[in-house]
Design an enzyme around this catalytic site. Structure first.
Site, PDB file in Angstrom:
ATOM      1  N   GLU A 341      42.741 -64.588 -70.312  1.00 14.81           N
ATOM      2  CA  GLU A 341      43.460 -65.198 -69.206  1.00 14.81           C
ATOM      3  C   GLU A 341      42.490 -65.562 -68.093  1.00 14.81           C
ATOM      4  OE1 GLU A 341      47.839 -63.002 -69.562  1.00 14.81           O
ATOM      5  OE2 GLU A 341      46.540 -62.553 -67.847  1.00 14.81           O
ATOM      6  N   CYS A 342      42.501 -66.806 -67.676  1.00 11.62           N
ATOM      7  CA  CYS A 342      41.771 -67.305 -66.520  1.00 11.62           C
ATOM      8  C   CYS A 342      40.269 -67.019 -66.635  1.00 11.62           C
ATOM      9  CB  CYS A 342      42.362 -66.742 -65.231  1.00 11.62           C
ATOM     10  SG  CYS A 342      41.953 -67.721 -63.758  1.00 11.62           S
ATOM     11  N   ALA A 343      39.764 -65.948 -66.056  1.00 15.12           N
ATOM     12  CA  ALA A 343      38.343 -65.643 -66.168  1.00 15.12           C
ATOM     13  C   ALA A 343      37.928 -65.511 -67.627  1.00 15.12           C
ATOM     14  CB  ALA A 343      38.015 -64.360 -65.411  1.00 15.12           C
ATOM     15  N   SER A 430      44.004 -69.193 -71.812  1.00 18.04           N
ATOM     16  CA  SER A 430      44.532 -70.158 -70.849  1.00 18.04           C
ATOM     17  C   SER A 430      44.319 -69.633 -69.437  1.00 18.04           C
ATOM     18  CB  SER A 430      46.029 -70.392 -71.082  1.00 18.04           C
ATOM     19  OG  SER A 430      46.792 -69.293 -70.598  1.00 18.04           O
TER      20      SER A 430
END
Length: 452
Positions: A341-343, A430
């Site tokens: 997620e993200c990072a 994502s």
């Protein structure tokens, strides 16, 4: 399940808007009450990851989030009860709000606001008020905050950034006129600040010695300016919690599969964004949860069968992440399920601001000047180790980076008629942050996939 009512003292620290000093007061209260020998349970309204880090340092136990959008209204009070009971029952719970007291999800009124959560957990509100350039009008503002939703009980005020003794007297007299007690007053000169950058405060894990000093200073500030006995009296006016505590074992339905597959969860200074319930759910589903620090650990833990790489600040640590070639190679060739997620999405890509990353996914990433933030109503766009195509999932975004391309041939999500993220083999990646207490099947499925 029959559960005895628990008269847990608790209160919500709120404000009319962001920037009034909620984090200063909430963190200081947690630390000051702990200094008194009390066991204090820290909580945060909304999806924030950074403030709970300071809360955890102040309270000596995990900071936990209460977010109706991410977990559903019915889980908020049970999650509070769970967090206040683990690892030991708390004497008092302090909940820091988000934004202004009545600011909810955009377009959905009060939903997911601090006021909404205060109602769900039936707790009184302690309002922090920036009094800069205000006199008697501060009382009118507090009166309006209290009257806007009569179901929310504003039980006291802490005056912040008071200019002088005369200013404080004026404010106290005005608030006495509207019947709202003042429980503390912090002068402008006494303020304590933690350093910030592009996404808010610098996380505790990145500056541990300095963070300890900040929390100690906040505790001293609150001890010298706030009536702690009055704060505790206010917290004790909360009615008993009658809902059962949230139980991760019940949520996932017990162990999934045979054995105890090792699930490595990224941590350390570059990957600080994680909800405490994620590891609890994985363990309840039968996993052996092990932390891996991509800045320092040269390889995945022995026997790793699945990997979770959450959010954080890889852009700040890009060179150090790149230098850890052993772990990057492990992740590039890992054939088990990976959830990012993200990072984590950035770390699994080819490059981040031109610095090499793991190369597991086809995108490049770069920093921009634009903040992407907000709640999302998403639908899983493809089958993956944790989601099934067509499943609705609520999450949030919070980043200043973009990837090129923005999604793969098999995107992870769709919302607003747009594709987002990547599902490649057994990788789901994502920008969307999710809270697995709201989707416990994700933890169970990941452990099942790891067991296979």
């Amino acid at each position: 399940m029959v559960t005895a009512p628990w008269p847990l003292p608790r209160l919500v620290v709120a404000a009319p808007a962001s920037g009034h000093g909620k984090t200063t007061v909430a963190t200081g209260l947690l630390a000051a009450l702990r200094r008194r020998g009390l066991t204090v349970s820290p909580h945060k309204v909304g999806p924030d990851y950074i403030d709970p880090g300071y809360h955890a340092l102040a309270a000596g136990r995990p900071g936990r989030n209460l977010d109706p959008w991410l977990v559903g209204e019915d889980r908020v009070a049970p999650l509070l009860r769970h967090g206040a009971a683990v690892p030991t029952p708390a004497d008092v719970a302090v909940v820091e709000g988000v934004m202004g007291l009545h600011d909810g999800a955009v377009g959905r009124g009060a939903y997911a606001s601090t006021a909404h959560v205060a109602r769900l957990i039936d707790a009184p509100v302690l309002l922090v008020l920036d009094t800069t350039a205000q006199g008697r009008s501060a009382a009118a503002l507090v009166l309006g905050m209290r009257a806007f939703d009569p179901r929310v009980r504003v039980g006291g005020v802490i005056l912040n950034r008071v200019g002088s003794p005369r200013h404080e007297r004026l404010l106290r007299d005005a608030l006495a006129e509207v019947g709202v007690p003042v429980l503390g007053a912090v002068t402008r000169a006494a303020e304590v600040a933690a350093p910030a950058r592009h996404l808010g405060l610098v996380p505790v894990a990145e500056r541990a010695p300095e963070s300890v000093a900040v929390v100690d200073a906040l505790a001293a500030l609150v001890e010298s300016t706030v009536d702690l006995d009055a704060v505790l009296d206010l917290a004790r006016t909360a009615s008993p919690l009658t809902v059962p505590a949230w139980d991760p074992a019940d949520a996932v339905g017990g162990p999934a599969g045979a054995g105890r597959p090792v699930v490595a969860v990224a941590g350390g200074p570059a990957f600080t964004f994680s909800y405490a319930e994620t590891a609890e759910l994985l363990a309840a589903a039968g996993a052996a949860v092990v932390t891996v620090d991509p800045l320092r650990d040269p390889a995945l833990p022995a026997g790793t069968r699945a990997v979770v790489v959450g959010g954080g600040f890889p852009e700040v640590h890009a060179e150090a992440l790149a230098a850890n070639t052993g772990l990057r190679a492990d992740l590039a060739g890992f054939d088990g399920p990976i959830v990012a997620e993200c990072a984590g999405l950035l770390y699994l890509g080819q490059t981040l601001d031109g610095v090499p990353m793991c190369g597991r996914l086809p995108h490049t990433a770069r920093m921009t000047g634009r903040l992407t933030i907000g709640y999302r109503d998403a639908v899983a766009a493809a089958d993956s180790p944790v989601h099934r195509a067509g499943e609705p999932v609520r999450g949030h975004e919070f980043h200043r980076t973009v990837t090129d391309p923005a999604h793969g041939d098999r995107p992870a999500w769709r919302w607003n008629d747009t594709a987002h993220g990547f599902v490649t083999g057994r990788v789901h990646a994502s920008y969307l942050h999710t809270h697995w207490a709201g989707r416990p099947l994700a933890a169970r499925r990941l452990v099942e996939a790891a067991s296979r």
